[in-house]
Design a protein around this motif. Sequence first.
Motif, PDB file in Angstrom:
ATOM      1  N   PHE A  68       0.842  -1.207   0.000  1.00  0.00           N
ATOM      2  CA  PHE A  68       0.000   0.000   0.000  1.00  0.00           C
ATOM      3  C   PHE A  68       0.871   1.248   0.000  1.00  0.00           C
ATOM      4  N   PHE A  69       1.870   1.265   0.859  1.00  0.00           N
ATOM      5  CA  PHE A  69       2.753   2.423   0.968  1.00  0.00           C
ATOM      6  C   PHE A  69       3.567   2.591  -0.315  1.00  0.00           C
ATOM      7  N   GLY A  70       4.049   1.485  -0.894  1.00  0.00           N
ATOM      8  CA  GLY A  70       4.843   1.562  -2.112  1.00  0.00           C
ATOM      9  C   GLY A  70       4.054   2.099  -3.298  1.00  0.00           C
ATOM     10  N   VAL A  71       2.774   1.732  -3.388  1.00  0.00           N
ATOM     11  CA  VAL A  71       1.925   2.260  -4.455  1.00  0.00           C
ATOM     12  C   VAL A  71       1.745   3.763  -4.282  1.00  0.00           C
ATOM     13  N   GLN A  72       1.464   4.173  -3.057  1.00  0.00           N
ATOM     14  CA  GLN A  72       1.228   5.593  -2.775  1.00  0.00           C
ATOM     15  C   GLN A  72       2.494   6.423  -2.978  1.00  0.00           C
ATOM     16  N   SER A  73       3.547   6.037  -2.280  1.00  0.00           N
ATOM     17  CA  SER A  73       4.768   6.836  -2.249  1.00  0.00           C
ATOM     18  C   SER A  73       5.635   6.654  -3.489  1.00  0.00           C
ATOM     19  N   GLY A  74       5.618   5.429  -4.047  1.00  0.00           N
ATOM     20  CA  GLY A  74       6.490   5.130  -5.172  1.00  0.00           C
ATOM     21  C   GLY A  74       5.828   5.262  -6.530  1.00  0.00           C
ATOM     22  N   LEU A  75       4.897   4.376  -6.834  1.00  0.00           N
ATOM     23  CA  LEU A  75       4.312   4.332  -8.171  1.00  0.00           C
ATOM     24  C   LEU A  75       3.468   5.562  -8.493  1.00  0.00           C
ATOM     25  N   ALA A  76       2.543   5.911  -7.600  1.00  0.00           N
ATOM     26  CA  ALA A  76       1.640   7.031  -7.886  1.00  0.00           C
ATOM     27  C   ALA A  76       2.355   8.375  -7.781  1.00  0.00           C
ATOM     28  N   MET A  77       2.947   8.646  -6.615  1.00  0.00           N
ATOM     29  CA  MET A  77       3.661   9.911  -6.450  1.00  0.00           C
ATOM     30  C   MET A  77       4.860   9.991  -7.391  1.00  0.00           C
ATOM     31  N   GLY A  78       5.541   8.861  -7.575  1.00  0.00           N
ATOM     32  CA  GLY A  78       6.716   8.843  -8.439  1.00  0.00           C
ATOM     33  C   GLY A  78       6.392   9.197  -9.876  1.00  0.00           C
ATOM     34  N   SER A  79       5.227   8.736 -10.367  1.00  0.00           N
ATOM     35  CA  SER A  79       4.818   9.063 -11.740  1.00  0.00           C
ATOM     36  C   SER A  79       4.658  10.567 -11.908  1.00  0.00           C
ATOM     37  N   ILE A  80       4.043  11.199 -10.917  1.00  0.00           N
ATOM     38  CA  ILE A  80       3.823  12.651 -10.984  1.00  0.00           C
ATOM     39  C   ILE A  80       5.136  13.397 -10.782  1.00  0.00           C
ATOM     40  N   TYR A  81       5.950  12.926  -9.843  1.00  0.00           N
ATOM     41  CA  TYR A  81       7.213  13.602  -9.531  1.00  0.00           C
ATOM     42  C   TYR A  81       8.175  13.551 -10.721  1.00  0.00           C
ATOM     43  N   LEU A  82       8.245  12.401 -11.386  1.00  0.00           N
ATOM     44  CA  LEU A  82       9.186  12.227 -12.491  1.00  0.00           C
ATOM     45  C   LEU A  82       8.644  12.761 -13.817  1.00  0.00           C
ATOM     46  N   LEU A  83       7.324  12.650 -14.031  1.00  0.00           N
ATOM     47  CA  LEU A  83       6.776  12.884 -15.366  1.00  0.00           C
ATOM     48  C   LEU A  83       5.711  13.969 -15.435  1.00  0.00           C
ATOM     49  N   GLY A  84       5.329  14.506 -14.300  1.00  0.00           N
ATOM     50  CA  GLY A  84       4.289  15.531 -14.308  1.00  0.00           C
ATOM     51  C   GLY A  84       4.840  16.927 -14.528  1.00  0.00           C
ATOM     52  N   SER A  85       3.944  17.831 -14.901  1.00  0.00           N
ATOM     53  CA  SER A  85       4.321  19.243 -15.034  1.00  0.00           C
ATOM     54  C   SER A  85       4.446  19.851 -13.645  1.00  0.00           C
ATOM     55  N   GLU A  86       5.002  21.029 -13.565  1.00  0.00           N
ATOM     56  CA  GLU A  86       5.138  21.680 -12.267  1.00  0.00           C
ATOM     57  C   GLU A  86       3.765  21.945 -11.654  1.00  0.00           C
ATOM     58  N   GLU A  87       2.806  22.302 -12.489  1.00  0.00           N
ATOM     59  CA  GLU A  87       1.454  22.540 -11.992  1.00  0.00           C
ATOM     60  C   GLU A  87       0.852  21.255 -11.409  1.00  0.00           C
ATOM     61  N   GLN A  88       1.077  20.145 -12.077  1.00  0.00           N
ATOM     62  CA  GLN A  88       0.567  18.859 -11.581  1.00  0.00           C
ATOM     63  C   GLN A  88       1.248  18.464 -10.276  1.00  0.00           C
ATOM     64  N   LYS A  89       2.525  18.702 -10.168  1.00  0.00           N
ATOM     65  CA  LYS A  89       3.245  18.398  -8.933  1.00  0.00           C
ATOM     66  C   LYS A  89       2.706  19.222  -7.769  1.00  0.00           C
ATOM     67  N   GLN A  90       2.481  20.500  -8.023  1.00  0.00           N
ATOM     68  CA  GLN A  90       1.977  21.371  -6.967  1.00  0.00           C
ATOM     69  C   GLN A  90       0.562  20.970  -6.547  1.00  0.00           C
ATOM     70  N   GLU A  91      -0.231  20.520  -7.494  1.00  0.00           N
ATOM     71  CA  GLU A  91      -1.612  20.151  -7.187  1.00  0.00           C
ATOM     72  C   GLU A  91      -1.707  18.867  -6.381  1.00  0.00           C
ATOM     73  N   TRP A  92      -0.892  17.888  -6.704  1.00  0.00           N
ATOM     74  CA  TRP A  92      -1.083  16.552  -6.134  1.00  0.00           C
ATOM     75  C   TRP A  92      -0.096  16.154  -5.037  1.00  0.00           C
ATOM     76  N   LEU A  93       1.177  16.457  -5.211  1.00  0.00           N
ATOM     77  CA  LEU A  93       2.197  15.877  -4.327  1.00  0.00           C
ATOM     78  C   LEU A  93       2.084  16.269  -2.856  1.00  0.00           C
ATOM     79  N   PRO A  94       1.850  17.531  -2.508  1.00  0.00           N
ATOM     80  CA  PRO A  94       1.757  17.855  -1.076  1.00  0.00           C
ATOM     81  C   PRO A  94       0.650  17.081  -0.366  1.00  0.00           C
ATOM     82  N   GLY A  95      -0.515  16.974  -0.998  1.00  0.00           N
ATOM     83  CA  GLY A  95      -1.616  16.226  -0.381  1.00  0.00           C
ATOM     84  C   GLY A  95      -1.351  14.737  -0.306  1.00  0.00           C
ATOM     85  N   MET A  96      -0.674  14.190  -1.321  1.00  0.00           N
ATOM     86  CA  MET A  96      -0.340  12.766  -1.312  1.00  0.00           C
ATOM     87  C   MET A  96       0.708  12.474  -0.252  1.00  0.00           C
ATOM     88  N   GLN A  97       1.635  13.409  -0.074  1.00  0.00           N
ATOM     89  CA  GLN A  97       2.680  13.212   0.933  1.00  0.00           C
ATOM     90  C   GLN A  97       2.082  13.087   2.329  1.00  0.00           C
TER      91      GLN A  97
END
Length: 453
Positions: free
Chosen positions: A158-187
């Motif tokens: 569960f943690f690996g999906v959240q922190s790695g696969l899902a957040m990692g996809s946005i962190y590595l491949l998302g735009s800055e706007e997408q990172k700002q929208e999603w990553l803080p709340g996911m963290q």
Amino acid sequence: MPNFFSSLKNAYQLFRHVDFQKLEQLSKKVDLPKVVESFSNMDQTQLSGLMKMMGSSHKKKELPPIEGDFYHLGEEALKDEDRALQLKVRAFLEKEVKPVVNQYWLKAEFPFELIPKIAELNICGLTYKGYGCPGRSNLMEGMLAMEMARVDTSISTFFGVQSGLAMGSIYLLGSEEQKQEWLPGMQQFKIIGAFGLTEPEVGSAAAGGLTTTAKRVGNKWILNGQKKWIGNATFSDVTIIWARDLEDSQVKGFLVRKGNKGMHVEKMQDKMALRIVQNGLITLTNCEVEEQDRLQHADSFKDTAKVLRMTRAGVAWQAVGCARGAYESALNYTRTRKQFGKPIASFQLIQNHLVEMLSNLTAMQTLCFRLSQLQDQGLLTDEHASLAKVFCSMRTRDVVSRAREVMGGNGILLEYDVARFVADAEAIYSYEGTKEINSLIVGRAITGFSAFV
């Protein structure tokens, strides 16, 4: 005469603290003259050894601590603050997670009440920089993945999906706007993510065979197809869906929000492993996604592979944790379980099994330790991660099998934990690339020839 007095002296040394009433009772059970004669024939070394044995017979034997980190990697490799965090996470898992996992595993339900408590540890997105993430090392992240799987692989997944696969996809491949929208709340676990790549008929062939399609119509994308085995999908707020663009046949990523019209999620039933993980079967029927929710830097499967490379290292660490949990449970059991009047840990064959388990576990730990070092140095390759995944998932199977064996019939009872580790090891063996696919990745690297179809 000297022998006679020597015998009396030895007998006196042996029996001077014996109660005479007890001595009289003892004489009815043994031939005391023969005992005295036997003692008189002992040399000083033999007699001292006997006296020492008798003197310590009432002392409780102090056993070494149960510790799966035989080479002390955690103690020696981590900085003081990282070591403190590791022990903090371990204490949390022992106190909050371990007491409840078996009942949730049996019911195939998720302990949602644990999510806010996990969030308080502040370990999600551990290696990312910015967006509220801690920015720590990949080695630290690997160690924590091991700690989680040591107690329960489902929670670790569960943690690996959240922190790695899902957040990692946005962190590595998302735009800055997408990172700002999603990553803080996911963290902070206020937003739960899922990662949808595998399909009902497409697992290993995901690189070029995705059947889920994406078609651009104006400023929207229309997604159609199915995804299977998607962890967290039944309750995720956002799911990363990977689909093949009908125009250029390249794989692209999309952020599909919860409640998005055209997406239906059905919980998968009757799993024999990772039963706490809520895997979903996702059906996409003309599901509309705005262009702004397309991962802006995901243009081909090579980009998807960047995420998988990062998380595959974490799966290798998960395998270590699963094996370590099984080994430590088995070791504890063998030291308390008695047969023929003594703990079975004192038997040679049991000790042989334990040493085999520890050997595999230690080899896995040292391999993953080096893997994380390469990752921290920016030198990690697909073949590095694949080799670790292949080796560790195979060796974990062997460790959990031996753990179950030394526990006899109790090894199949959930209350002793090892049965859960045995089942979950089978999932680790298959996900994030099968043994065969990961072997071909390594084979291509060392031979220069690709053996893929």
